[in-house]
Design an enzyme around this catalytic site. Sequence first.
Site, PDB file in Angstrom:
ATOM      1  N   GLU A   1       0.846  -1.183   0.000  1.00  0.00           N
ATOM      2  CA  GLU A   1       0.000   0.000   0.000  1.00  0.00           C
ATOM      3  C   GLU A   1       0.889   1.243   0.000  1.00  0.00           C
ATOM      4  O   GLU A   1       2.102   1.146   0.229  1.00  0.00           O
ATOM      5  CB  GLU A   1      -0.920  -0.013   1.223  1.00  0.00           C
ATOM      6  N   PRO A   2       0.305   2.423  -0.226  1.00  0.00           N
ATOM      7  CA  PRO A   2       1.132   3.636  -0.222  1.00  0.00           C
ATOM      8  C   PRO A   2       1.926   3.828   1.053  1.00  0.00           C
ATOM      9  O   PRO A   2       3.035   4.352   1.030  1.00  0.00           O
ATOM     10  CB  PRO A   2       0.097   4.754  -0.407  1.00  0.00           C
TER      11      PRO A   2
ATOM     12  N   TRP B   1       1.692  -0.249  -6.190  1.00  0.00           N
ATOM     13  CA  TRP B   1       2.745  -1.027  -6.854  1.00  0.00           C
ATOM     14  C   TRP B   1       2.244  -2.400  -7.291  1.00  0.00           C
ATOM     15  O   TRP B   1       2.941  -3.406  -7.146  1.00  0.00           O
ATOM     16  CB  TRP B   1       3.978  -1.173  -5.943  1.00  0.00           C
ATOM     17  N   ILE B   2       1.038  -2.432  -7.828  1.00  0.00           N
ATOM     18  CA  ILE B   2       0.421  -3.704  -8.202  1.00  0.00           C
ATOM     19  C   ILE B   2       0.721  -4.016  -9.667  1.00  0.00           C
ATOM     20  O   ILE B   2       0.249  -3.310 -10.575  1.00  0.00           O
ATOM     21  CB  ILE B   2      -1.104  -3.677  -7.950  1.00  0.00           C
TER      22      ILE B   2
ATOM     23  N   ARG C   1      33.436  -7.514 -32.212  1.00  0.00           N
ATOM     24  CA  ARG C   1      33.991  -6.166 -32.300  1.00  0.00           C
ATOM     25  C   ARG C   1      35.522  -6.225 -32.302  1.00  0.00           C
ATOM     26  O   ARG C   1      36.112  -6.820 -31.397  1.00  0.00           O
ATOM     27  CB  ARG C   1      33.498  -5.348 -31.104  1.00  0.00           C
TER      28      ARG C   1
ATOM     29  N   GLY D   1      30.635  -0.470 -24.385  1.00  0.00           N
ATOM     30  CA  GLY D   1      31.101   0.899 -24.557  1.00  0.00           C
ATOM     31  C   GLY D   1      29.955   1.850 -24.873  1.00  0.00           C
ATOM     32  O   GLY D   1      28.872   1.759 -24.299  1.00  0.00           O
TER      33      GLY D   1
ATOM     34  N   GLU E   1       9.047  -7.857  -4.232  1.00  0.00           N
ATOM     35  CA  GLU E   1       8.941  -9.035  -3.353  1.00  0.00           C
ATOM     36  C   GLU E   1       9.824  -8.890  -2.111  1.00  0.00           C
ATOM     37  O   GLU E   1      10.391  -9.857  -1.614  1.00  0.00           O
ATOM     38  CB  GLU E   1       9.316 -10.331  -4.105  1.00  0.00           C
TER      39      GLU E   1
END
Length: 391
Positions: A135-136, A164-165, A275, A346, A370
Amino acid sequence: MSQYGPQPVERDLPTDEARDLLTLVRELIQREIAPTAAEEERAGTFPRETFRLMSRSGLLGLPYPEEYGGGGQPYEVYLQVVEELAAARLTVGLGTSVHSLACHGLAGFGSKEQRTEHLPDMLGGGLLGAYCLSEPSAGSDAAALRTRAERDGDDWVLTGTKAWITHAGIADFYTVLARTAEDGAHGITAFLVPGDAEGLTAAPPEHKMGLNGSPTAQLHFDGVRVPDERRLGDEGQGFAVALSALDSGRLGIAACAVGVAQAALDEALAYTLGREQFGHPVADFQGLRFMLADMATRIEAGRSLYLAAARRRDAGLPFTQQAAMAKLFCTDAAMQTTTDAVQLLGGYGYTADFPAERYMREAKVLQIVEGTNQIQRMVIARRLAGPESGR
């Protein structure tokens, strides 16, 4: 295929069925997920049809009993599937783990009648779930949640806000933890709430630094009425439901982290082999070779750690400490590995033309969800030295 460069991960799978399952997963990834992963993440597109396909294919119910439509697979197999999915696209791997977390309360604490009625659709009927604990004002301190459920005849009326669901606003069902009594952790109860319940609304998705394809939002309960038949477990048992689910969910996050780290290593290895600088592939330079070696070692150690914890779970042994260790180590390893991948590429690593920067942004959230990694250290320390002394 050349003996050098990225190779498919060799899996330690217990049965021929599990090996066939992994072949199916890899084919689905190559056909449905990998080709559009980068483009859809940039656009913030959630792959709802992919999840429906995975559900019909049995991939969203792997660790649950076959009698209810699940796959009947041990956790050590399920987690390796999650790792493969996360390596292809974290939105899919994490979404699979969240869905499994959302099913855990019903599968572990629901009555036989509840499981028979709801689990088949949740596991293989095309549905997608979400898990509502935070919850908040109640994140790491989950016992401080304020969303209330008040009894009204044969129903419960839920009021409050979850935060945050993952899958908020698009899930077909939510496992919700709500306060039913003023008794701390003992006053919390779990409910199975339909996604289309009257009075249930989602706020606009959060603007995140990564994982753009996966919607994360607040969820508002404005007098949402839920019949008592959808209460999971006994009144006041919700905190036990939550902790049990989180132990398993942390292993899902650990597997996701290893998948993202593996994808970053594969990208860095392919780039450094192809590279050339000063007339040689950059992978010939010892400093870079040692970075690759360290990346590979962290990944293998993390994979071994989460699989060891999963095997304890499969054997019915306590695994809370091992799950916390796996989540802590694997997500820290993913953050370091993806950062190293950007460095190895890079300037190209800092551009969105290559996926290394996306992997680095995505790895960060895995150290938070979590239970933050600071919370994991608290869980581990309590198992080693007991609860903190009162002051």
